[in-house]
Design an enzyme around this catalytic site. Structure first.
Site, mmCIF file in Angstrom:
data_model
loop_
_atom_site.group_PDB
_atom_site.id
_atom_site.type_symbol
_atom_site.label_atom_id
_atom_site.label_comp_id
_atom_site.label_asym_id
_atom_site.label_seq_id
_atom_site.Cartn_x
_atom_site.Cartn_y
_atom_site.Cartn_z
ATOM 1 N N TRP A 1 -7.392 4.721 2.881
ATOM 2 C CA TRP A 1 -8.714 5.252 3.216
ATOM 3 C C TRP A 1 -8.876 6.714 2.811
ATOM 4 C CZ3 TRP A 1 -7.461 9.343 6.119
ATOM 5 C CH2 TRP A 1 -6.253 9.288 6.809
ATOM 6 N N ASN A 2 -7.781 7.427 2.509
ATOM 7 C CA ASN A 2 -7.918 8.892 2.419
ATOM 8 C C ASN A 2 -8.608 9.383 1.144
ATOM 9 O OD1 ASN A 2 -5.647 8.236 0.952
ATOM 10 N ND2 ASN A 2 -4.392 9.914 1.738
ATOM 11 N N ARG B 1 -7.379 5.209 -10.185
ATOM 12 C CA ARG B 1 -6.122 5.446 -10.902
ATOM 13 C C ARG B 1 -5.294 4.185 -11.050
ATOM 14 N NH1 ARG B 1 -2.722 9.836 -7.381
ATOM 15 N NH2 ARG B 1 -1.862 8.415 -5.877
ATOM 16 N N LYS C 1 -8.162 -4.773 -2.771
ATOM 17 C CA LYS C 1 -8.388 -4.803 -1.324
ATOM 18 C C LYS C 1 -8.448 -3.362 -0.828
ATOM 19 C CE LYS C 1 -6.210 -4.335 2.225
ATOM 20 N NZ LYS C 1 -7.224 -3.576 2.954
ATOM 21 N N PRO C 2 -9.661 -2.833 -0.629
ATOM 22 C CA PRO C 2 -9.762 -1.448 -0.137
ATOM 23 C C PRO C 2 -9.406 -1.387 1.344
ATOM 24 C CG PRO C 2 -11.948 -2.427 -0.309
ATOM 25 C CD PRO C 2 -10.980 -3.487 -0.782
ATOM 26 N N GLY D 1 -0.167 3.653 0.106
ATOM 27 C CA GLY D 1 -0.293 3.662 1.556
ATOM 28 C C GLY D 1 1.007 4.098 2.182
ATOM 29 N N GLU E 1 3.059 3.796 -4.268
ATOM 30 C CA GLU E 1 2.737 5.209 -4.023
ATOM 31 C C GLU E 1 2.684 5.372 -2.516
ATOM 32 O OE1 GLU E 1 2.416 7.497 -6.273
ATOM 33 O OE2 GLU E 1 2.190 6.332 -8.114
ATOM 34 N N ARG F 1 -6.696 20.446 1.795
ATOM 35 C CA ARG F 1 -7.421 19.439 1.006
ATOM 36 C C ARG F 1 -7.443 18.161 1.844
ATOM 37 N NH1 ARG F 1 -4.920 16.487 -3.869
ATOM 38 N NH2 ARG F 1 -6.697 15.462 -4.850
ATOM 39 N N CYS G 1 -1.269 12.483 0.863
ATOM 40 C CA CYS G 1 0.178 12.234 0.741
ATOM 41 C C CYS G 1 0.870 13.437 0.111
ATOM 42 C CB CYS G 1 0.403 10.992 -0.091
ATOM 43 S SG CYS G 1 -0.516 11.040 -1.620
ATOM 44 N N GLU H 1 5.103 12.689 8.617
ATOM 45 C CA GLU H 1 3.855 13.114 7.969
ATOM 46 C C GLU H 1 2.875 13.516 9.065
ATOM 47 O OE1 GLU H 1 2.794 9.599 5.510
ATOM 48 O OE2 GLU H 1 2.160 11.099 4.069
HETATM 49 P P1 NAD Z 1 -1.480 1.981 5.454
HETATM 50 O O1 NAD Z 1 -0.191 1.622 4.822
HETATM 51 O O2 NAD Z 1 -1.670 1.661 6.892
HETATM 52 O O3 NAD Z 1 -2.683 1.249 4.708
HETATM 53 C C1 NAD Z 1 -2.846 1.298 3.305
HETATM 54 C C2 NAD Z 1 -3.477 0.003 2.856
HETATM 55 O O4 NAD Z 1 -2.620 -1.086 3.168
HETATM 56 C C3 NAD Z 1 -4.814 -0.318 3.525
HETATM 57 O O5 NAD Z 1 -5.638 -0.943 2.579
HETATM 58 C C4 NAD Z 1 -4.407 -1.311 4.607
HETATM 59 O O6 NAD Z 1 -5.446 -2.179 4.966
HETATM 60 C C5 NAD Z 1 -3.302 -2.065 3.913
HETATM 61 N N1 NAD Z 1 -2.331 -2.700 4.803
HETATM 62 C C6 NAD Z 1 -1.970 -2.323 6.058
HETATM 63 N N2 NAD Z 1 -1.018 -3.162 6.524
HETATM 64 C C7 NAD Z 1 -0.776 -4.070 5.551
HETATM 65 C C8 NAD Z 1 0.113 -5.183 5.416
HETATM 66 N N3 NAD Z 1 0.954 -5.527 6.404
HETATM 67 N N4 NAD Z 1 0.107 -5.878 4.262
HETATM 68 C C9 NAD Z 1 -0.725 -5.522 3.261
HETATM 69 N N5 NAD Z 1 -1.591 -4.492 3.316
HETATM 70 C C10 NAD Z 1 -1.603 -3.772 4.452
HETATM 71 O O7 NAD Z 1 -1.691 3.506 5.154
HETATM 72 P P2 NAD Z 1 -2.958 4.394 5.506
HETATM 73 O O8 NAD Z 1 -2.828 4.874 6.897
HETATM 74 O O9 NAD Z 1 -4.229 3.723 5.150
HETATM 75 O O10 NAD Z 1 -2.794 5.585 4.458
HETATM 76 C C11 NAD Z 1 -2.028 6.680 4.731
HETATM 77 C C12 NAD Z 1 -0.678 6.578 4.050
HETATM 78 O O11 NAD Z 1 -0.845 6.439 2.658
HETATM 79 C C13 NAD Z 1 0.129 7.835 4.225
HETATM 80 O O12 NAD Z 1 1.476 7.538 4.486
HETATM 81 C C14 NAD Z 1 -0.009 8.531 2.884
HETATM 82 O O13 NAD Z 1 1.012 9.422 2.594
HETATM 83 C C15 NAD Z 1 -0.050 7.376 1.971
HETATM 84 N N6 NAD Z 1 -0.676 7.755 0.699
HETATM 85 C C16 NAD Z 1 0.108 7.833 -0.400
HETATM 86 C C17 NAD Z 1 -0.433 8.216 -1.605
HETATM 87 C C18 NAD Z 1 0.417 8.310 -2.823
HETATM 88 O O14 NAD Z 1 -0.111 8.317 -3.905
HETATM 89 N N7 NAD Z 1 1.734 8.377 -2.711
HETATM 90 C C19 NAD Z 1 -1.796 8.505 -1.699
HETATM 91 C C20 NAD Z 1 -2.577 8.417 -0.559
HETATM 92 C C21 NAD Z 1 -2.002 8.021 0.637
#
Ligand code: NAD
Length: 485
Positions: free
Chosen positions: A157-158, A166, A181-182, A235, A257, A285, A291, A388
Site C-alpha cells: 500500500w505504501n 516497476r 493483486k494490489p 511487501g 522486494e 519521505r 522500505c 522497521e
Molecule cells: P504485507 O506483506 O502485509 O503486504 C504486501 C502485499 O501482500 C499486500 O498486497 C497484501 O495484501 C499481500 N499479502 C499479505 N499477506 C499475504 C499472503 N499470506 N499471501 C499473499 N499475499 C499476501 O506488507 P505491507 O504492510 O503492505 O507493506 C509494508 C512492507 O513492505 C514493509 O515491510 C516494507 O518494507 C515492504 N516494502 C518493501 C519494498 C521494497 O521494494 N523492498 C517496497 C515497499 C514496501
C-alpha cells in the site's frame, strides 16, 4: 462516500481479459481514508475463482503478446508514460486519499512511477542474445531471450503506483502477461492505471487486476497452478518467506522486494547541514512508511548533538494533517495498528534510556497520526534499532569509530538501503564495499531511480527492479548449439 470520479465507479471492479466485471457473488470491500477513517468507495472483492479466471486470461494472451513486436510493446509503455504525466494531478489526489501521503509527495511518486514506463519503453527494443564461437573451435553458441510467461504481481500500500509500474513496465517490455493483486488498502490507483494502460493500447488479457481481501487464498491458488511462471512480490519479509516456499512447488521464478532497516551514517567529516537535509528526505519521505526509510541514525560523537538539534528543529517544524490540505507536510499513517507499533517502539526506546528531543506522541482525535519524532542516545540493543519503524521517528545512536559504525550498520537481518555522509573519498569506497546492503546512498537521502537496480540482500530479498537488470527478471535465456560452418 466522497463521489470519487477517478477511477470511474465502473472501474472500481475487477479487470479481467480487458473487461471490467463484478466479483463472484457481487462481493465488495470498503476503501478508507486514513486521515479520518471515512469510506472513500467500495471495490469488487475478487474470489479465488475470479483470480483463476484472471490467470486464464493472462495465459490466453501470452503467446500473441510474446510475438508482438518489441517496438509496439515499447510504444504502449511510452504512451502510458505520457498519459500518466498528463493526469498527474488525478493520480496524486487518489493516491493521497487512499494512502494518506500529501498531494505534493504523491506527485513525486507519480513522476517516479511513470519513469519506469519511459525507461522500459526504451529497454523493450534492446532485448538481445549473443553469438559466439565455441572456445574449442567448430560449433557456434547462440543465446536468445524469451519472456518467462504469465506473472503474478503482489504490491503493497505504501507506493500504490510505483510499486506497480516497476513490475508492469519491465514485464510489458519483455512480453509477459500478468495478474496484479494490489494491496486492499490502496486498490484505486492500480485500477486507474489499468484503465490508462488500456487507453494506451495494451491488448486485453495482458494485464489483469484482482483487488481482494483474500490475499493468501488467491496467491496460494494461483501459485499452485503450473501455468503461472513468475511471482514478483513487494511487501513484508514474513509474507515473502511464505511466498518463496509456495513458489517451490511449481518452481516459479521469484523476485522479492522485502522489508528494510536502513542505517544512516553520519561521520565526523560530514557536511552536517547536508546530512540533515538528507535525513529529512530519507526519514520523512512517505511519513517514514518506505522500505528505504532511514531506520537507524548512527552519528559520530563529535557531531551528534549538532545533528540531533538541527534535525529536531526541522522535524518539529513539520505540519501534521490531512494529505490533501494546503501547508501539510506529514499525513496520517496507514492504520491505527501502524500508530500502535510506532508507540510501542518509541516507548521501549525511552524505557531503554533514549531521550525524546522532539515529538514522541500520537495526537488525540480521528485519523492515524503520529508526531515527527527525534530520539537521542538510543541504546544499540533497543527494539527500535531491530524492527522497521514505518513511521516518522528518527532514533539516533552515537558511535566513535568507523569500524564500530560499520559493525552496527550491518548488525541487522535486513540488507536493502543504507546511507553514508562523509567528505572522505577513501572512506566512501571502504563503506560502499563493507556495507551489506543492496543500495548505498552517498551524501544523499534519495536513491530511488528508475534507471538504477533497486533491491536487497539477506532478509530484504532478491531480484532487482529498475535499470538494465530489471528486465532480466522477466526473461529466460535459451542457448542454441549450432554446428560450425
Ligand atoms: P504485507 O506483506 O502485509 O503486504 C504486501 C502485499 O501482500 C499486500 O498486497 C497484501 O495484501 C499481500 N499479502 C499479505 N499477506 C499475504 C499472503 N499470506 N499471501 C499473499 N499475499 C499476501 O506488507 P505491507 O504492510 O503492505 O507493506 C509494508 C512492507 O513492505 C514493509 O515491510 C516494507 O518494507 C515492504 N516494502 C518493501 C519494498 C521494497 O521494494 N523492498 C517496497 C515497499 C514496501
Amino acid at each position: 462516500m466522497t463521489g470519487l470520479e477517478f477511477p470511474a465507479p465502473e472501474q472500481c471492479r475487477l479487470f479481467v481479459g480487458g473487461e471490467w466485471r463484478d466479483a463472484d457473488g457481487g462481493a465488495r470491500f470498503e476503501v478508507h481514508d486514513p486521515a479520518d477513517g471515512s469510506v472513500l468507495t467500495e471495490v469488487a472483492d475478487g474470489s479465488v475463482a475470479d483470480a483463476v479466471e484472471a490467470l486464464d486470461a493472462a495465459v490466453a494472451a501470452q503467446s500473441d503478446w510474446a510475438r508482438t513486436p518489441p517496438r509496439e510493446r515499447g510504444e504502449i509503455l511510452r504512451r502510458a508514460f505520457e498519459l500518466i504525466t498528463a493526469r498527474a494531478d488525478d493520480f496524486a489526489r487518489v493516491m493521497s486519499l487512499e494512502m494518506g501521503k500529501t498531494v505534493a509527495e504523491a506527485r513525486g511518486e507519480v513522476a517516479y512511477g511513470a519513469e519506469f514506463f519511459r525507461w522500459y519503453a526504451e529497454e523493450a527494443v534492446r532485448i538481445h542474445g549473443r553469438w559466439m564461437q565455441n572456445p574449442a573451435g567448430g560449433s557456434r553458441l547462440l543465446t536468445l531471450k524469451r519472456p518467462v510467461g504469465p506473472c503474478l504481481f503482489i504490491t503493497p500500500w505504501n507506493f500504490p503506483l510505483a510499486m506497480g509500474t516497476r513490475k508492469i513496465g519491465p514485464a510489458v517490455a519483455a512480453g509477459c502477461t500478468m495478474v496484479v493483486k494490489p494491496a486492499h488498502e490502496t486498490p484505486l490507483t492500480m485500477l486507474a492505471l489499468a484503465a490508462l494502460l488500456t487507453e494506451a493500447g495494451l491488448p486485453p488479457g495482458v494485464l489483469n487486476v484482482v483487488p481482494t481481501t483474500h490475499a493468501a487464498a488467491v496467491s496460494e491458488a494461483l501459485m499452485a497452478d503450473d501455468r503461472l511462471r513468475k511471482v514478483s512480490f513487494t511487501g513484508s519479509t514474513a509474507v515473502g518467506k511464505v511466498l518463496v516456499k509456495q513458489a517451490a512447488d511449481q518452481l516459479q521464478r521469484v523476485s522479492m522486494e522485502l522489508g528494510g532497516n536502513a542505517p544512516f551514517l553520519v561521520f565526523e567529516d560530514a557536511d552536517v547541514d547536508a546530512a540533515v537535509d538528507g535525513a529529512m528526505v530519507a526519514k520523512m519521505r512517505n511519513m517514514g512508511e518506505a522500505c528505504t526509510a532511514a531506520n537507524r541514525f548512527l552519528v559520530h560523537r563529535a557531531v551528534a548533538e549538532e545533528f540531533a538539534e538541527q534535525l529536531a528543529a526541522r522535524m518539529g517544524a513539520l505540519r501534521v494533517g490531512r494529505g490533501q490540505d494546503d501547508g501539510v507536510d506529514v499525513g496520517p499513517l496507514i492504520t491505527d495498528k501502524a500508530v500502535r507499533t510506532v508507540e510501542r517502539l518509541v516507548g521501549a526506546a525511552v524505557e531503554d534510556g533514549a531521550r525524546v528531543v522532539v515529538g514522541g506522541t500520537a495526537p488525540e482525535g480521528a485519523g492515524h497520526f503520529y508526531e515527527p519524532t527525534v530520539l537521542l542516545d538510543v541504546p544499540a540493543g533497543s527494539d527500535i534499532n531491530a524492527e522497521e519503524i514505518f513511521g516518522p521517528v528518527a532514533p539516533i545512536t552515537v558511535f566513535d569509530t568507523e569500524d564500530e559504525a560499520v559493525a552496527r550498520a550491518n548488525d541487522t537481518e535486513y540488507g536493502l538501503a543504507s546511507y553514508v555522509f562523509t567528505r572522505d573519498l577513501a572512506r566512501t569506497i571502504r563503506l560502499a564495499e563493507a556495507l551489506q546492503f543492496g543500495m548505498v546512498g552517498v551524501n544523499s537521502g534519495l536513491i530511488s531511480n528508475a534507471a538504477a537496480p533497486f533491491g536487497g540482500v539477506k532478509a530484504s530479498g532478491f531480484g532487482r527492479e529498475g535499470g538494465f537488470e530489471g528486465i532480466e527478471e522477466y526473461l529466460d535465456t535459451t542457448y542454441v548449439a549450432l554446428p560450425g560452418g
